[in-house]
Design a protein around this motif. Structure first.
Motif: not given
Ligand code: AMP
Ligand code: MG
Length: 333
Positions: A108-110, A114-116, A246-250, A274-276, A278-280, A282-284
């Protein structure tokens, strides 16, 4: 509090073994998007194509940076009205929103409010106040993004950190196509973009970082004409009061993802996807990712949990495990 950052060179060890000597080649390094990138291309126009690839990365970095308030993403984040954007910014955001919907917003790019708060991009990582996370999650929940012919309006804030390098790889692939570069390897942090095979006709050997010891590799994947993208919490983390964050947020909790996956690799010719994904993934977690793969296909994956490696059937025979303490599961359709 200790911050741990592993450089790109370690993250993905691409082994260039026994390359054919008869092809002219050109290699260059660049520091961009907060990581060291290495581009190697073979063929007559390798120098020209590689230099253009480098310029493209720099241009995309200027457009997509969240920390630079003059970037197009900076402008979108600072405004609640329509902002004029370039072709690349419109394209990456359009694609990101599609993938976000397909992954039920595990990607989710929005997520930027939270990441801030977690402070990874500002070099000030720390555990935020729970009330602040709650209120940032409300902003993410109510965020609306509208795209209208070269203009974008966002009621919240965007973070392209999980997709920007994939998009850069896609642009470099297009430049290499234009210059008839048949063999190339581009390492962008956890992303490896492979153009064709090695010049000697054999597949490339891509080392997958060991998620429990990022100085080592856990195995080697033989691959060609594809992107191999890994997301892992080990890439950026800090320890506070004895706990590693770590930096990958649910996006459901606002806290670092805790799905059981410690490394997610996606292999696809669609570099951005592939990039999007791999992040998804890791979360799910393993089950939902396998379900997604069975439903959509079009890519392969290597998912690692504590003690187990899940590999999709089509690449199963091309992965050589180096750490025998992990058991391997073949994922079948
Ligand atoms: P990656 O290394 O490709 O998995 O991307 C991680 C980066 O993407 C983080 O440093 C954040 O900037 C951003 N990010 C973190 N969690 C998410 C998420 N769930 N969806 C999209 N972007 C995220
Ligand atoms: Mg990613």
């Amino acid at each position: 509090m200790k911050i741990k950052r592993i450089t790109a060179i370690v993250t993905v060890a691409v082994m260039l073994i026994a390359l054919s000597a008869c092809q002219s080649s050109y290699t260059t390094d660049i520091f961009a998007m907060d990581t060291i990138m290495t581009i190697t291309a073979y063929g007559k126009d390798s120098e020209k194509a590689t230099e253009l690839a480098k310029q493209k990365i720099k241009q995309l970095e200027r457009l997509f940076s969240v920390t630079d308030s003059d970037s197009e993403i900076g402008n979108i984040n600072a405004s609640t009205d329509f902002v004029e954007v370039s072709y690349d910014t419109e394209k990456i955001i359009t694609r990101a929103l599609e993938i976000s919907n397909m992954t039920q917003k595990a990607f989710d790019i929005t997520i930027r409010p939270v990441t801030k708060l977690w402070g990874f991009t500002d070099n000030n990582p720390h555990v935020p106040d729970a009330m602040d996370i709650e209120s940032a999650l409300n902003t993410v929940e109510s965020c609306r993004v509208e795209i209208e012919n070269g203009k974008i309006k966002c009621t919240g804030e965007l973070d392209l950190g999980a997709i920007a390098k994939g998009y850069a790889a896609e642009c470099i692939r297009a430049i290499f196509d234009q210059y008839d570069i048949k063999h190339a390897v581009v390492s962008l942090g956890g992303n490896v973009m492979l153009k064709g095979s090695r010049p000697d006709g054999k597949p490339w050997n891509v080392g997958i970082t060991h998620p429990q010891n990022s100085e080592e590799i856990i195995g080697i994947l033989k691959a060609q004409d594809t992107s191999v993208v890994t997301s892992g919490g080990y890439e950026r983390s800090f320890v506070q009061d004895g706990i590693t964050y770590h930096h990958i947020i649910d996006p459901k909790t606002g806290y670092p993802a805790n799905s059981g996956i410690i490394s997610a690799t996606v292999i696809s010719l669609d570099d951005t996807l592939a990039d999007a994904l791999s992040t998804a993934f890791y979360v799910s977690g393993v089950e939902q990712s396998a379900q997604y793969w069975r439903q959509y296909g079009g890519f392969d994956m290597i998912l690692i949990t504590d003690g187990c490696i899940y590999i999709t059937e089509d690449i199963y025979d091309y992965f050589q495990l180096k750490d025998g303490s992990f058991s391997v599961v073949k994922l079948e359709k």
